[in-house]
Design an enzyme around this catalytic site. Structure first.
Site, mmCIF file in Angstrom:
data_model
loop_
_atom_site.group_PDB
_atom_site.id
_atom_site.type_symbol
_atom_site.label_atom_id
_atom_site.label_comp_id
_atom_site.label_asym_id
_atom_site.label_seq_id
_atom_site.Cartn_x
_atom_site.Cartn_y
_atom_site.Cartn_z
ATOM 1 N N GLY A 201 -3.429 1.557 -3.894
ATOM 2 C CA GLY A 201 -2.481 2.580 -4.344
ATOM 3 C C GLY A 201 -2.791 3.912 -3.697
ATOM 4 O O GLY A 201 -3.420 3.984 -2.633
ATOM 5 N N THR A 203 -4.220 7.790 -3.000
ATOM 6 C CA THR A 203 -5.548 8.409 -2.994
ATOM 7 C C THR A 203 -5.814 9.101 -4.333
ATOM 8 O O THR A 203 -6.922 9.029 -4.878
ATOM 9 C CB THR A 203 -5.632 9.408 -1.816
ATOM 10 O OG1 THR A 203 -5.402 8.661 -0.610
ATOM 11 C CG2 THR A 203 -6.975 10.095 -1.740
ATOM 12 N N VAL A 205 -4.643 8.395 -7.415
ATOM 13 C CA VAL A 205 -4.995 7.451 -8.485
ATOM 14 C C VAL A 205 -6.325 6.745 -8.139
ATOM 15 O O VAL A 205 -7.109 6.421 -9.037
ATOM 16 C CB VAL A 205 -3.844 6.449 -8.755
ATOM 17 C CG1 VAL A 205 -4.235 5.454 -9.837
ATOM 18 C CG2 VAL A 205 -2.577 7.191 -9.163
ATOM 19 N N GLY A 206 -6.595 6.581 -6.858
ATOM 20 C CA GLY A 206 -7.883 6.010 -6.438
ATOM 21 C C GLY A 206 -9.054 6.810 -6.998
ATOM 22 O O GLY A 206 -10.069 6.248 -7.433
ATOM 23 N N GLU A 223 -8.176 0.523 -1.740
ATOM 24 C CA GLU A 223 -7.256 0.414 -0.595
ATOM 25 C C GLU A 223 -6.216 1.508 -0.780
ATOM 26 O O GLU A 223 -5.258 1.352 -1.525
ATOM 27 C CB GLU A 223 -6.603 -0.978 -0.581
ATOM 28 C CG GLU A 223 -7.588 -2.133 -0.425
ATOM 29 C CD GLU A 223 -8.101 -2.280 1.001
ATOM 30 O OE1 GLU A 223 -7.437 -1.778 1.935
ATOM 31 O OE2 GLU A 223 -9.162 -2.890 1.193
ATOM 32 N N CYS A 257 1.819 1.277 3.710
ATOM 33 C CA CYS A 257 0.639 2.147 3.740
ATOM 34 C C CYS A 257 0.197 2.461 5.161
ATOM 35 O O CYS A 257 -0.321 3.540 5.426
ATOM 36 C CB CYS A 257 -0.511 1.503 2.978
ATOM 37 S SG CYS A 257 -0.896 -0.153 3.569
HETATM 38 P P1 NAD Z 1 0.011 4.548 -7.271
HETATM 39 O O1 NAD Z 1 -1.358 5.010 -6.998
HETATM 40 O O2 NAD Z 1 0.980 5.478 -7.900
HETATM 41 O O3 NAD Z 1 -0.005 3.246 -8.220
HETATM 42 C C1 NAD Z 1 -0.807 2.120 -7.935
HETATM 43 C C2 NAD Z 1 -1.139 1.415 -9.239
HETATM 44 O O4 NAD Z 1 -1.871 2.301 -10.070
HETATM 45 C C3 NAD Z 1 0.079 0.965 -10.036
HETATM 46 O O5 NAD Z 1 -0.176 -0.313 -10.572
HETATM 47 C C4 NAD Z 1 0.190 2.013 -11.128
HETATM 48 O O6 NAD Z 1 0.716 1.510 -12.331
HETATM 49 C C5 NAD Z 1 -1.252 2.430 -11.339
HETATM 50 N N1 NAD Z 1 -1.361 3.831 -11.779
HETATM 51 C C6 NAD Z 1 -0.509 4.842 -11.540
HETATM 52 N N2 NAD Z 1 -0.957 5.984 -12.106
HETATM 53 C C7 NAD Z 1 -2.125 5.692 -12.710
HETATM 54 C C8 NAD Z 1 -3.080 6.436 -13.461
HETATM 55 N N3 NAD Z 1 -2.894 7.734 -13.709
HETATM 56 N N4 NAD Z 1 -4.174 5.814 -13.926
HETATM 57 C C9 NAD Z 1 -4.378 4.507 -13.673
HETATM 58 N N5 NAD Z 1 -3.514 3.735 -12.969
HETATM 59 C C10 NAD Z 1 -2.399 4.317 -12.494
HETATM 60 O O7 NAD Z 1 0.567 3.996 -5.876
HETATM 61 P P2 NAD Z 1 1.992 3.397 -5.557
HETATM 62 O O8 NAD Z 1 2.998 4.483 -5.613
HETATM 63 O O9 NAD Z 1 2.234 2.166 -6.353
HETATM 64 O O10 NAD Z 1 1.780 2.932 -4.043
HETATM 65 C C11 NAD Z 1 1.880 3.813 -2.969
HETATM 66 C C12 NAD Z 1 0.532 4.246 -2.459
HETATM 67 O O11 NAD Z 1 -0.297 3.117 -2.237
HETATM 68 C C13 NAD Z 1 0.626 4.939 -1.123
HETATM 69 O O12 NAD Z 1 -0.277 6.012 -1.091
HETATM 70 C C14 NAD Z 1 0.192 3.870 -0.132
HETATM 71 O O13 NAD Z 1 -0.299 4.355 1.091
HETATM 72 C C15 NAD Z 1 -0.834 3.143 -0.931
HETATM 73 N N6 NAD Z 1 -0.993 1.778 -0.443
HETATM 74 C C16 NAD Z 1 -2.155 1.439 0.179
HETATM 75 C C17 NAD Z 1 -2.294 0.157 0.695
HETATM 76 C C18 NAD Z 1 -3.551 -0.272 1.400
HETATM 77 O O14 NAD Z 1 -3.676 -1.459 1.662
HETATM 78 N N7 NAD Z 1 -4.455 0.616 1.733
HETATM 79 C C19 NAD Z 1 -1.278 -0.766 0.538
HETATM 80 C C20 NAD Z 1 -0.132 -0.375 -0.112
HETATM 81 C C21 NAD Z 1 0.019 0.898 -0.615
#
Ligand code: NAD
Length: 469
Positions: A201, A203, A205-206, A223, A257
């Site tokens: 997801g 950075t 939320v990471g 990731e 991503c």
């Molecule tokens: P996101 O970080 O918003 O959400 C990812 C997951 O985290 C979801 O399941 C969501 O429900 C959960 N989440 C959201 N907010 C949260 C919080 N406050 N606390 C705990 N969990 C929470 O990301 P997204 O919008 O779903 O995806 C897009 C992002 O993911 C982009 O930055 C993209 O580059 C990245 N991405 C990375 C890869 C990779 O392989 N490196 C692959 C796909 C997407």
């Protein structure tokens, strides 16, 4: 068949969560998940589910993302089956003890790396490749002998629904559970104790995930995203370069991503590249792109508004057409945007391509190095010296020379980020290792007992050990 869209879970059933995790943990503790046949059965379950539900998954991704069928097949269905098949073929070898060399001073003895399951893993997935980014980490985690709790994305609810309602039927129900819902569900899950957290997801939320993991010293694979640059050298074949960049930017409407985020090019090639990118997109989708069945849509109103907002005050050289009702945004070229504007300060994650003019390759390298380390970096050039300079002077999670996106596909290439774009790797053996404790064991026979390392530490022992250790 119509994909079901379940209502997002607003109420977090913490008791049920805790009981589920306990059930999974006792399965792991029973030793069942260590069996290689058990692991193979779970991999078979993933492959059979994906095969049996291909049509429903493709339809659900069309509902969630307007995803063209072929893109859904390439990036989600086919790729997940291939990866699970590859892991199934190889995992017994990866799971076997691996021989390690031993210093002569330790002889007679043998050394082995003994991979063992970590335990119960939490996998949190994003919405952009809502099948692949669930199933590929799951295949790695099961192959390594773990139980799994999965939290798919609430932003792609149709696909999450097909997975949540059907995938458990193909797997050991005491070793796998799905919790649907948004951040509130993730937050509740992150409050529990895990043996590994695999997060894909943003950075932002990471950082939240890593903070929660730190409380229990839980290992994480992150990731993440970021801005992946493309550097176009002066001697690049511009026709091919433009086709490849255009494809990578408009695949899944740029919501990838590792999509090319922006292009660095010298003035010599800039205008020609813009013309050729425009021609490439017109050849892909025709002049009325919104009418093409082969072009996806932005996932949500919020993301659509965010992307359209990025175009404010910019010089648009191609595209810029948008429709909030259908969440359409055409592939769009923005020329030399202000570097502090949102299109350059945030990950774009949509079909907007800024073209930045630089003086030369060294300036392009400096531009990249002045920013957080990207998930991917792409260089287009014929000259090996240019390619070597870019690859050796920049750092990125991965990348391609003269193409984009392709490095995600080979199972033998570790995939992941570096710095702000993530930590840890998966795909193939890297994924198996990420979900394993690589236990190092030295085994000695009782015979051949040496008193060399035991006190008293005489001069003779010291001399000998200094020589051999
Ligand atoms: P996101 O970080 O918003 O959400 C990812 C997951 O985290 C979801 O399941 C969501 O429900 C959960 N989440 C959201 N907010 C949260 C919080 N406050 N606390 C705990 N969990 C929470 O990301 P997204 O919008 O779903 O995806 C897009 C992002 O993911 C982009 O930055 C993209 O580059 C990245 N991405 C990375 C890869 C990779 O392989 N490196 C692959 C796909 C997407």
């Amino acid at each position: 068949m119509t994909a079901t869209v379940p209502a997002p879970t607003d109420v977090v059933e913490t008791d049920q969560m805790v009981q589920t995790i306990e059930r999974l943990r006792s399965t792991v503790e029973s030793g069942r998940t260590r069996s290689l046949d058990w692991r193979e059965a779970q991999l078979d379950g993933i492959i059979r589910f994906t095969t049996d539900f291909t049509d429903e998954l493709l339809e659900a991704m069309e509902t969630d993302l307007g995803r063209p069928g072929l893109e859904g097949w390439i990036a989600d269905i086919g790729s997940s089956i291939n990866e699970a098949e590859y892991i199934k073929k190889k995992f017994r070898k990866w799971a076997a003890p691996r021989k390690a060399k031993l210093n002569v001073a330790l002889q007679p003895a043998s050394a082995r790396i003994m991979p063992e399951p970590l335990g119960v893993a939490l996998i949190i997935a994003p919405w952009n490749y809502p099948v692949n980014l669930v199933l590929e980490p799951m295949a790695a985690a099961f192959a390594a002998g773990n139980a799994i709790v999965l939290k798919p994305s609430e932003i792609s609810p149709a696909t999450a629904g097909v997975i949540a309602q059907n995938l458990p039927d193909y797997l050991d129900s005491d070793a796998f559970a799905v919790f649907e819902g948004g951040p509130e569900v993730s937050t509740a899950l992150l409050a529990e104790k895990w043996d590994h957290i695999f997060f894909t997801g943003s950075t932002k939320v990471g950082q939240i995930v890593m903070e929660a993991a730190a409380k229990n010293l839980t290992p994480v694979t992150l990731e993440l995203g970021g801005k992946s640059p493309v550097i176009v050298g002066d001697d690049a074949d511009l026709d091919v370069t433009a086709q490849r960049i255009a494809w990578g930017k408009s695949f899944n409407a740029g919501q990838t991503c590792i999509a090319p985020d922006y292009v660095l090019v010298t003035e010599k090639n800039r205008d020609a590249l813009i013309d050729k990118l425009s021609e490439a997109w017109t050849s892909f989708y025709g002049t009325e792109i919104s009418a093409s069945d082969d072009y996806g849509r932005v996932v949500s109103d919020r993301h659509h508004q965010r992307l359209v907002g990025m175009l404010d005050g910019q010089t648009v050289a191609f595209g810029g057409d948008h429709d909030g009702e259908t969440r359409f945004l055409s592939p769009t070229i923005v020329v030399d945007p202000a570097l502090d504007s949102t299109v350059m300060s945030e990950e774009i994650f949509g079909p907007i391509l800024p073209i930045i003019t630089v003086d030369n390759i060294d300036a392009a390298i400096r531009f990249v190095n002045d920013r957080p380390k990207p998930l991917a970096l792409y260089v287009f050039a014929n000259d090996d010296d240019v390619v070597d300079r870019v690859l050796s002077r920049t750092s990125s999670g991965g990348g391609c020379v003269n193409h984009v996106l392709l490095h995600f596909s080979p199972s033998e290439l570790p995939f992941g980020g570096v710095g702000a774009s993530g930590m840890g790797r998966y795909h193939g053996k890297s994924g198996f290792d990420a979900f394993s404790n690589l236990k190092g064991i030295v085994r000695k026979p009782f015979r051949g007992e040496s008193k060399l390392v035991y006190p008293p530490y005489t001069d003779g022992k010291t001399k000998l050990l200094r020589k051999f250790l």
